[in-house]
Design an enzyme around this catalytic site. Structure first.
Site, PDB file in Angstrom:
ATOM      1  N   LYS A 114      -4.275  -3.053 -10.121  1.00 51.04           N
ATOM      2  CA  LYS A 114      -4.378  -1.594  -9.934  1.00 51.04           C
ATOM      3  C   LYS A 114      -4.782  -0.913 -11.259  1.00 51.04           C
ATOM      4  O   LYS A 114      -4.976  -1.574 -12.273  1.00 51.04           O
ATOM      5  CB  LYS A 114      -3.057  -1.044  -9.393  1.00 51.04           C
ATOM      6  CG  LYS A 114      -2.544  -1.761  -8.138  1.00 51.04           C
ATOM      7  CD  LYS A 114      -3.425  -1.512  -6.902  1.00 51.04           C
ATOM      8  CE  LYS A 114      -3.192  -2.524  -5.802  1.00 51.04           C
ATOM      9  NZ  LYS A 114      -1.969  -2.416  -5.052  1.00 51.04           N
TER      10      LYS A 114
HETATM   11  C1  LIG Z   1      -1.230  -2.947  -3.813  1.00 52.92           C
HETATM   12  C2  LIG Z   1      -0.903  -2.045  -2.701  1.00 52.92           C
HETATM   13  C3  LIG Z   1       0.395  -1.851  -2.238  1.00 52.92           C
HETATM   14  C4  LIG Z   1       1.553  -2.676  -2.720  1.00 52.92           C
HETATM   15  O1  LIG Z   1       1.735  -2.598  -4.077  1.00 52.92           O
HETATM   16  P1  LIG Z   1       2.718  -3.638  -4.822  1.00 52.92           P
HETATM   17  O2  LIG Z   1       3.037  -2.923  -6.105  1.00 52.92           O
HETATM   18  O3  LIG Z   1       1.935  -4.886  -5.030  1.00 52.92           O
HETATM   19  O4  LIG Z   1       3.918  -3.831  -3.983  1.00 52.92           O
HETATM   20  C5  LIG Z   1       0.614  -0.905  -1.261  1.00 52.92           C
HETATM   21  N1  LIG Z   1      -0.404  -0.206  -0.716  1.00 52.92           N
HETATM   22  C6  LIG Z   1      -1.675  -0.395  -1.115  1.00 52.92           C
HETATM   23  C7  LIG Z   1      -2.751   0.423  -0.482  1.00 52.92           C
HETATM   24  C8  LIG Z   1      -1.967  -1.336  -2.098  1.00 52.92           C
HETATM   25  O5  LIG Z   1      -3.245  -1.543  -2.451  1.00 52.92           O
END
Ligand SMILES: *Cc1c(COP(=O)(O)O)cnc(C)c1O
Length: 381
Positions: A183
């Protein structure tokens, strides 16, 4: 190898983590508070509760709303599993609304079509960083008395058309961010929930820590300084101080991350404009996306090459790609548990068939960007 995404870690990040290791608090120390305050500052939200990951954040955000056992929630099929799983954890039935074929975000008109008397919750997802049409979505929520949790896992640093920042909860009850390495900013694993509602903030704090509180205003009695009460069934979803220190350091680079991501997107858009079989992403006027992903649509059948082959040809040139997302309702668990089937959300399914995410991360050099452009033009041209 140029991957589709990659974290950006510098010496300041490393020093921040090491400083925590040399300190007295490895978890829930001063950096957790500092990180939460910084997220409030950046987004404009009143409160921020950091968590161990965004999935945990979504879990307790839905739980904090206390929707009961017979509720339905609506989200997009074009998302990572966690958006709708967070409903299932809380006995809320996940319902999907199809996406807009241009933005790839949830289509407010289709949301309206799926509202029933059981609907209590909307989870719009700002796909690839592009904010959803939150004015329309919040109007639907007001009309039907629904709560809203924004899944902003892709969207820290993004701005709505009114210029304000995703996470300010102007249009929602809560917003959830992810700090997974792929991210925009990372804490290794990590997430945060923002809100402007003090009562929701208190519930989130309780739920991330076993359902317990030491807050004098919330205790039913207060026999002494050792005392805490468990008032709900919560979890251990806390972020460590190492993670928070890394997150705080990463947030200092958010402007640079956004600028570099947008530069790369602009270079791609310009280079790929007018390609016969490839469609570049569209950013509506006044919206400013922090572009987590560069998602293109390729007409593989017109091109006469399968997606697998295109991915392999790019891989042979050292370029990694990924597909975002397999529509959630087509996953076996969702089919078996809720009766969804192929064809239920045709726009998301057609979009998925043509999707490919090209490399996008701030550490890409200009040469990397040129290499991707050259390879894509050669292979998809
Ligand atoms: C990555 C992601 C999540 C989950 O995030 P984590 O921190 O890995 O639990 C939730 N929603 C979306 C749209 C994502 O891309």
């Amino acid at each position: 190898m140029i991957g589709y995404g990659h974290q950006y870690i510098d010496d300041a990040d490393i020093e921040a983590v090491v400083s925590v290791l040399k300190s007295d608090f490895l978890t829930q120390g001063p950096f957790v508070t500092k990180f939460e305050q910084e997220i409030c500052k950046i987004t404009g939200a009143k409160y921020c509760v950091s968590v161990s990951n965004a999935t945990a954040g979504l879990h307790i955000a839905v739980a904090a709303l206390g929707l009961g056992y017979d509720a339905e929630g609506i989200t997009t099929p074009n998302t990572f599993l966690a958006s709708s799983n967070s409903m299932v954890y809380n006995h809320v039935k996940p319902v999907f609304a199809d996406i807009n074929p241009v933005s790839y975000n949830i289509d407010p008109a289709d949301v309206e079509k799926h509202v029933t008397e059981k609907t209590k919750l909307l989870i719009p997802v700002h796909f690839a960083g592009l904010p959803c049409e939150m004015d329309k979505i919040s109007a639907i929520a007001q009309k039907h008395n629904l709560r809203i949790i924004e899944d902003a896992a892709h969207a820290i640093g993004s701005q709505y058309a009114d210029g304000s920042y995703v996470g300010n909860c102007k249009y929602s009850d809560m917003t959830v961010f992810s700090f997974h390495p792929v991210k925009t900013i990372t804490t290794g694993e990590g997430g945060a929930v923002t809100t402007n509602d003090e009562a929701l903030c208190q519930k989130l704090l309780m739920l991330r820590s076993h359902g317990t509180t030491k807050n004098e205003n919330l205790l039913t009695k207060n026999p002494g300084p050792w005392y805490y009460e468990m008032q709900a069934l919560g979890f251990n979803y806390r972020m460590t101080d190492m993670q928070a220190a890394l997150g705080y350091s990463q947030l200092q680079k958010l402007d640079f991350f956004k600028k570099r991501r947008r530069e790369i997107v602009a270079a791609y858009n310009k280079a790929f404009a007018g390609m016969q079989h490839l469609k570049t992403p569209v950013e509506p006027e006044n919206v400013s996306s922090c572009f987590h992903l560069y998602a293109v649509q390729i007409d593989f059948s017109a091109l006469g090459k399968s997606r697998t082959r295109v991915m392999q040809e790019l891989r042979n040139k050292g370029i990694g790609t990924q597909v975002h997302y397999i529509p959630v309702h087509t996953q076996p668990f969702y089919k078996n548990t809720f009766g969804y089937k192929d064809g239920d959300y045709p726009v998301a399914e057609k979009y998925y068939e043509q999707e490919l995410s090209l490399p996008l991360y701030p550490g890409m050099s200009d040469e990397d960007v040129e290499n991707v452009i050259k390879a894509v033009k050669e292979i998809v041209g």
